[in-house]
Design a protein around this motif. Structure first.
Motif, mmCIF file in Angstrom:
data_model
loop_
_atom_site.group_PDB
_atom_site.id
_atom_site.type_symbol
_atom_site.label_atom_id
_atom_site.label_comp_id
_atom_site.label_asym_id
_atom_site.label_seq_id
_atom_site.Cartn_x
_atom_site.Cartn_y
_atom_site.Cartn_z
ATOM 1 N N TRP A 49 0.731 -1.295 0.026
ATOM 2 C CA TRP A 49 -0.507 -0.096 -0.169
ATOM 3 C C TRP A 49 0.730 1.487 0.005
ATOM 4 O O TRP A 49 2.225 0.959 0.876
ATOM 5 C CB TRP A 49 -1.169 0.235 1.522
ATOM 6 C CG TRP A 49 -1.971 -0.295 1.301
ATOM 7 C CD1 TRP A 49 -1.799 -2.352 1.280
ATOM 8 C CD2 TRP A 49 -3.387 -0.860 0.348
ATOM 9 N NE1 TRP A 49 -3.872 -2.706 1.169
ATOM 10 C CE2 TRP A 49 -3.847 -1.722 0.619
ATOM 11 C CE3 TRP A 49 -4.060 0.225 -0.319
ATOM 12 C CZ2 TRP A 49 -5.732 -1.749 0.331
ATOM 13 C CZ3 TRP A 49 -5.022 0.358 -0.765
ATOM 14 C CH2 TRP A 49 -6.302 -0.802 -0.712
ATOM 15 N N TRP A 50 0.393 2.434 -0.539
ATOM 16 C CA TRP A 50 0.593 3.243 -0.846
ATOM 17 C C TRP A 50 0.497 4.932 -0.356
ATOM 18 O O TRP A 50 -0.736 4.948 -0.594
ATOM 19 C CB TRP A 50 1.292 3.497 -2.725
ATOM 20 C CG TRP A 50 2.655 2.985 -2.950
ATOM 21 C CD1 TRP A 50 2.582 0.928 -3.451
ATOM 22 C CD2 TRP A 50 3.752 3.700 -3.556
ATOM 23 N NE1 TRP A 50 3.542 1.320 -4.117
ATOM 24 C CE2 TRP A 50 4.389 2.518 -3.449
ATOM 25 C CE3 TRP A 50 4.546 4.438 -2.966
ATOM 26 C CZ2 TRP A 50 5.970 2.359 -4.482
ATOM 27 C CZ3 TRP A 50 5.834 4.496 -3.042
ATOM 28 C CH2 TRP A 50 6.610 3.483 -3.882
ATOM 29 N N ASP A 51 1.924 5.339 0.296
ATOM 30 C CA ASP A 51 0.207 6.729 1.388
ATOM 31 C C ASP A 51 0.536 7.664 -0.256
ATOM 32 O O ASP A 51 1.825 8.191 -0.710
ATOM 33 C CB ASP A 51 1.671 7.270 1.866
ATOM 34 C CG ASP A 51 0.909 8.429 2.314
ATOM 35 O OD1 ASP A 51 0.452 9.057 2.016
ATOM 36 O OD2 ASP A 51 0.818 8.739 4.174
ATOM 37 N N THR A 52 -0.111 7.978 -0.501
ATOM 38 C CA THR A 52 0.117 8.798 -1.925
ATOM 39 C C THR A 52 0.081 10.827 -1.727
ATOM 40 O O THR A 52 -0.034 11.103 -2.292
ATOM 41 C CB THR A 52 -1.472 8.762 -2.834
ATOM 42 O OG1 THR A 52 -2.899 9.032 -1.900
ATOM 43 C CG2 THR A 52 -1.586 7.702 -2.845
ATOM 44 N N TYR A 53 0.083 10.705 -0.362
ATOM 45 C CA TYR A 53 0.548 11.656 0.179
ATOM 46 C C TYR A 53 2.203 11.984 0.205
ATOM 47 O O TYR A 53 2.587 12.848 0.218
ATOM 48 C CB TYR A 53 -0.350 12.829 1.366
ATOM 49 C CG TYR A 53 -1.414 13.222 0.642
ATOM 50 C CD1 TYR A 53 -1.735 14.276 0.722
ATOM 51 C CD2 TYR A 53 -2.683 12.374 1.234
ATOM 52 C CE1 TYR A 53 -3.191 14.641 0.387
ATOM 53 C CE2 TYR A 53 -3.519 12.309 0.440
ATOM 54 C CZ TYR A 53 -4.492 13.957 0.024
ATOM 55 O OH TYR A 53 -5.374 14.138 -0.362
ATOM 56 N N SER A 54 2.983 11.186 1.246
ATOM 57 C CA SER A 54 4.004 11.042 1.069
ATOM 58 C C SER A 54 5.079 10.630 0.493
ATOM 59 O O SER A 54 6.008 10.875 0.174
ATOM 60 C CB SER A 54 4.550 10.934 2.942
ATOM 61 O OG SER A 54 4.289 9.508 2.933
ATOM 62 N N ALA B 74 -5.537 6.591 -1.615
ATOM 63 C CA ALA B 74 -4.391 5.715 -1.586
ATOM 64 C C ALA B 74 -4.207 5.405 -3.118
ATOM 65 O O ALA B 74 -5.197 4.443 -3.541
ATOM 66 C CB ALA B 74 -5.024 4.182 -0.390
ATOM 67 N N ALA B 75 -3.338 4.455 -2.829
ATOM 68 C CA ALA B 75 -2.496 3.442 -4.524
ATOM 69 C C ALA B 75 -1.546 2.026 -3.669
ATOM 70 O O ALA B 75 -1.430 2.264 -2.405
ATOM 71 C CB ALA B 75 -1.532 3.849 -5.015
ATOM 72 N N VAL B 76 -2.249 1.072 -4.085
ATOM 73 C CA VAL B 76 -2.044 -0.170 -3.992
ATOM 74 C C VAL B 76 -1.460 -1.137 -5.007
ATOM 75 O O VAL B 76 -1.563 -0.724 -6.016
ATOM 76 C CB VAL B 76 -3.481 -0.595 -3.031
ATOM 77 C CG1 VAL B 76 -4.243 -1.255 -4.480
ATOM 78 C CG2 VAL B 76 -2.407 -2.270 -2.505
ATOM 79 N N GLU B 77 -0.662 -2.216 -5.267
ATOM 80 C CA GLU B 77 0.066 -2.816 -6.351
ATOM 81 C C GLU B 77 0.280 -4.214 -5.243
ATOM 82 O O GLU B 77 0.474 -4.510 -4.353
ATOM 83 C CB GLU B 77 1.295 -2.084 -6.539
ATOM 84 C CG GLU B 77 2.403 -2.202 -5.893
ATOM 85 C CD GLU B 77 4.033 -2.106 -5.783
ATOM 86 O OE1 GLU B 77 4.591 -2.386 -6.580
ATOM 87 O OE2 GLU B 77 5.040 -1.331 -5.431
ATOM 88 N N ARG B 78 0.086 -4.724 -6.515
ATOM 89 C CA ARG B 78 0.650 -6.580 -6.311
ATOM 90 C C ARG B 78 1.147 -7.222 -7.813
ATOM 91 O O ARG B 78 0.674 -7.032 -8.575
ATOM 92 C CB ARG B 78 -1.048 -7.355 -6.351
ATOM 93 C CG ARG B 78 -2.026 -6.550 -5.779
ATOM 94 C CD ARG B 78 -3.186 -6.683 -5.974
ATOM 95 N NE ARG B 78 -4.057 -6.524 -4.442
ATOM 96 C CZ ARG B 78 -4.533 -4.918 -5.646
ATOM 97 N NH1 ARG B 78 -3.903 -4.351 -6.778
ATOM 98 N NH2 ARG B 78 -5.148 -4.204 -4.485
#
Length: 399
Positions: free
Chosen positions: A361-366, A393-397
């Motif tokens: 998961w990615w914090d799309t602010y920091s 927020a963003a997520v990658e798999r």
């Protein structure tokens, strides 16, 4: 080198509908620059139609986008990138036509989310926000930096064959589902859209017009005169359309289910606008048509309340057999000046290959990524709990 900004507003194209002299000028200018420029800078121009002959001698294509629903519109182009001769991305995107308050626009909260959305569409490259200086003034540059960190870490721009999609995000928090128009006065065909009522956002939603002209004006000027939606209503739905404007001599709106007119109204002027036009849609599979049925110039319909609720969290993404990424946003919070209560949900992704999947998961602010976790997936539908999301927020798999 950018030879011209929005050249479609010049008289030969806008008034005379003659691109030939404009295209010839671009070809001559590009040839002269290439003859003298030993550094081989890329050469481009800016015009809305990607099929224009003006782009014939350009190194890349960069239309501009000022849409009502930028999140939907920025995921698609007038022509598919695979049909074009060069790279394409939106050279400008902005909030001019978005339904935002002055406080929202001044805060800069709406600048970066469309950049994330552009990565989850048919193109390979991120859209470019026009209000870059506002990011500096509002101390929001880290948000754009987060996009760059994500692109660099995931290699999304270098992955061939990724396909856009939208997954359901199950959530206990529900909000009214609105069909938001995307395009504003764009020369596009009248769209036919398969409209889901589960909160997913299809690519075709980026084609929905906000303004409907008459059929005669469509034949002459090529603006949309109607939109056709295929829906599966789970029960009778009480919908309502927002009408915000009509032409100087009025406008007419008709909404039909298959061949039955549900509601039709004419406004002789905008004196009593904005207005809300209510109508009932019967249960079942049907075709819903929204059109200008009159002889007057145009009618503006920026949104339709679909009379049903959907999860507060929504997602769009790109995927192939070994890589999946999604950008997830809170419908109530994505453009809110103040953070709203964070919502949790479950991202439901169909047809995921069996195997070990690393989830981040990615914090799309920091721009900070979480420690990856590994999921042993048996194949089929993958149900992935989200982090608490107040804005996005963003997520990658990766397999």
């Amino acid at each position: 080198w950018e030879l011209f900004n929005e050249v479609h507003w010049t008289d030969p194209i806008n008034i005379d509908h003659n691109e030939k002299p404009v295209a010839e000028w671009h070809a001559t200018m590009a040839g002269r620059i290439r003859a003298f420029d030993g550094y081989h800078h890329l050469i481009t121009t800016s015009t809305e139609s990607l099929r224009s002959a003006v782009y014939a001698n350009m190194d890349y294509l960069q239309p501009h986008l000022y849409a009502l629903n930028v999140i939907a519109a920025v995921r698609t182009f007038e022509s598919a990138p695979t049909r074009l001769d060069g790279p394409v991305f939106y050279g400008e995107i902005g909030d001019d036509h978005m339904e935002l308050s002055d406080a929202q626009k001044k805060s800069g909260v709406a600048i970066v989310p469309p950049v994330w959305a552009s990565l989850m569409g048919v193109g390979r490259y991120a859209a470019q926000p026009w209000s870059g200086w506002d990011l500096l003034d509002r101390k929001r540059m880290d948000e754009l930096g987060a996009v760059a960190k994500f692109v660099n870490a995931t290699g999304i721009g270098a992955r061939d064959g990724l396909q856009p999609f939208s997954a359901v995000v199950e959530s206990g928090t529900q909000v009214p589902l609105r069909l938001e128009a995307a395009q504003v006065w764009q020369h596009r065909p009248s769209p036919e859209v398969d409209l889901p009522l589960d909160g997913t956002v299809t690519l075709s939603m980026g084609e929905i017009p906000s303004t409907f002209v008459t059929r005669a004006n469509h034949d002459r000027d090529h603006f949309p005169w109607r939109a056709v939606y295929s829906i599966e209503a789970p029960h009778e739905l009480e919908m309502s359309a927002s009408i915000t404007g009509v032409g100087m001599i009025g406008g007419t709106l008709r909404i039909s289910s298959d061949d039955k007119v549900l509601v039709e109204k004419t406004w002789s002027s905008d004196k009593n606008l904005p207005a809300t036009l209510g109508f009932k849609v019967p249960a079942g599979r049907q075709t819903l048509t929204v059109e200008n049925s009159g002889i007057y110039a145009w009618v503006g319909v920026p949104s339709i309340d679909l009379g049903i609720k959907a999860p507060v969290l929504a997602s769009i993404g790109k995927r192939d057999d070994s890589f999946i990424t999604c950008w997830v946003w809170n419908r109530d919070g994505v453009f809110s000046v103040k953070s709203v209560d964070a919502a949790k949900g479950t991202l439901v992704i169909n047809n995921v290959a069996a195997g070990k999947w690393k989830v981040t998961w990615w914090d799309t602010y920091s721009g900070k990524a979480s420690s990856p976790t590994t999921i042993n997936h048996s194949g089929g539908t993958l149900r992935l709990p989200t982090t608490p999301i107040s804005r996005h927020a963003a997520v990658e798999r990766a397999g």
